[in-house]
Design an enzyme around this catalytic site. Structure first.
Site, mmCIF file in Angstrom:
data_model
loop_
_atom_site.group_PDB
_atom_site.id
_atom_site.type_symbol
_atom_site.label_atom_id
_atom_site.label_comp_id
_atom_site.label_asym_id
_atom_site.label_seq_id
_atom_site.Cartn_x
_atom_site.Cartn_y
_atom_site.Cartn_z
ATOM 1 N N GLY A 44 2.789 2.037 10.880
ATOM 2 C CA GLY A 44 3.720 3.152 10.706
ATOM 3 C C GLY A 44 4.424 3.560 11.989
ATOM 4 O O GLY A 44 5.062 4.601 12.061
ATOM 5 N N SER A 84 3.737 -2.301 10.271
ATOM 6 C CA SER A 84 5.201 -2.352 10.418
ATOM 7 C C SER A 84 5.825 -3.678 9.979
ATOM 8 O O SER A 84 6.759 -4.167 10.607
ATOM 9 C CB SER A 84 5.608 -2.001 11.858
ATOM 10 N N LYS A 90 0.140 4.268 -0.190
ATOM 11 C CA LYS A 90 -0.462 5.445 0.465
ATOM 12 C C LYS A 90 -0.265 6.691 -0.415
ATOM 13 O O LYS A 90 -0.307 6.582 -1.630
ATOM 14 C CB LYS A 90 0.122 5.606 1.872
ATOM 15 N N HIS A 143 -9.319 0.761 5.311
ATOM 16 C CA HIS A 143 -7.994 0.963 5.903
ATOM 17 C C HIS A 143 -8.130 1.911 7.105
ATOM 18 O O HIS A 143 -8.921 2.842 7.085
ATOM 19 C CB HIS A 143 -7.033 1.552 4.864
ATOM 20 N N GLU A 179 -6.462 4.317 8.148
ATOM 21 C CA GLU A 179 -6.298 5.759 7.891
ATOM 22 C C GLU A 179 -7.582 6.341 7.311
ATOM 23 O O GLU A 179 -7.938 7.479 7.598
ATOM 24 C CB GLU A 179 -5.088 5.991 6.969
ATOM 25 N N GLU A 214 -5.078 -5.314 10.814
ATOM 26 C CA GLU A 214 -4.061 -4.280 10.997
ATOM 27 C C GLU A 214 -4.316 -3.553 12.307
ATOM 28 O O GLU A 214 -5.135 -2.619 12.348
ATOM 29 C CB GLU A 214 -4.126 -3.273 9.847
ATOM 30 N N ASN A 273 0.871 -1.174 0.000
ATOM 31 C CA ASN A 273 0.000 0.000 0.000
ATOM 32 C C ASN A 273 0.909 1.226 0.000
ATOM 33 O O ASN A 273 1.552 1.515 1.001
ATOM 34 C CB ASN A 273 -0.883 -0.058 1.267
#
Ligand code: PGA
Length: 256
Positions: free
Chosen positions: A175, A215, A11, A97, A99, A169, A9
């Site tokens: 991250g 990560s 992003k 996701h 985010e 996730e 991904n």
């Protein structure tokens, strides 16, 4: 047997030109890999150029989009429809996701509409679920995941489930450099498989691929992939570099 999948991904990184170089570099490094499904999810503005490279160079790499709106067309300024993604030969679209959920306020209901629109247009989807650090500390992980799965998959037929991949996730691991231990990830993914079984049936639960994300790096992929429930990885930061992503695709044991 579930075919492992390693998805990158990207992003909001890489211009269209940089995305082309990245997919070409990656393709060279993974050209001998046959038993892993490889997916890249560039920013939407780079989808067309990456799609062209994949087609012209006949790459064994699948194309994914990071987001979609659920209507086919209309006055929805700034949005991209499933028809437009399909037209660019997009194979997979990520739904839910963290985010999108946490920065852009997407609810389970919105995630569900996106997922169903993707499936209705003949593409596959990766449904992401995961708890925040607060939720984990308050021991709400199981409830949050159950809600995300039940509401996220509402109205998805038994037949359509063959086009669904899931990704666990944990938000606190994205991250941040913190990874769930392979055992922690395996446990939650086992629970997710159980929930899919309770909503559908044993066969669908056994066939669905469930990825881990948060990560993932060359240094931890081998131990994650050694867990029986983990079918692959959704990789953010480490997918932005062809060498590190290729190492993850090959899940070689790498000392860091
Ligand atoms: P990360 O991102 O690998 O940079 O933690 C994972 C993701 O957001 O899918």
């Amino acid at each position: 047997m579930r075919k492992p999948m390693i998805a990158g991904n990207w992003k909001m990184y890489k211009t269209a030109g940089q995305a082309v170089f990245l997919v070409q570099d990656l393709a060279m490094l993974v050209k001998d890999v046959k038993d892993v499904e490889i997916l890249v999810c560039p920013p939407c503005i780079a989808l067309k150029s990456v799609s062209t490279v994949i087609e012209v160079d006949k790459l064994r790499i699948k194309l994914g989009a990071q987001n979609v709106y659920w209507e086919e067309e209309g006055a929805f300024t700034g949005e991209i429809s499933p028809v437009m993604l399909k037209d660019l030969r997009v194979d997979y679209v990520i739904a839910g996701h963290s985010e999108r959920r946490h920065i852009f306020g997407e609810t389970n209901e919105m995630v569900n509409k996106k997922l169903r629109a993707v499936l209705a247009h003949g593409m596959k989807s990766i449904l992401c679920v995961g708890e925040t650090l607060d939720e984990r500390e308050e021991e709400k992980t199981a409830d949050i995941i159950k809600e995300q799965i039940f509401e996220g998959l509402a109205g998805v037929s038994f037949e359509e489930m063959k086009d669904v991949v899931m990704a666990y996730e944990p938000v606190w691991a994205i991250g941040t450099g913190l990874t769930a231990t392979p055992e922690q990830a395996n446990d939650v993914i086992g629970d997710i498989r159980g929930l899919v079984g309770s909503l559908y049936n044993e066969e669908i639960a056994m066939d669905i691929r469930i990825l881990y994300g948060g990560s993932v790096k060359p240094g931890n992929i081998a131990e994650l992939m050694a867990e029986p429930e983990i079918d692959g990885a959704l990789v953010g930061g480490a997918s932005l570099n062809a060498e590190s992503f290729a190492k993850i695709v090959k899940y070689e044991k790498v000392e860091e």
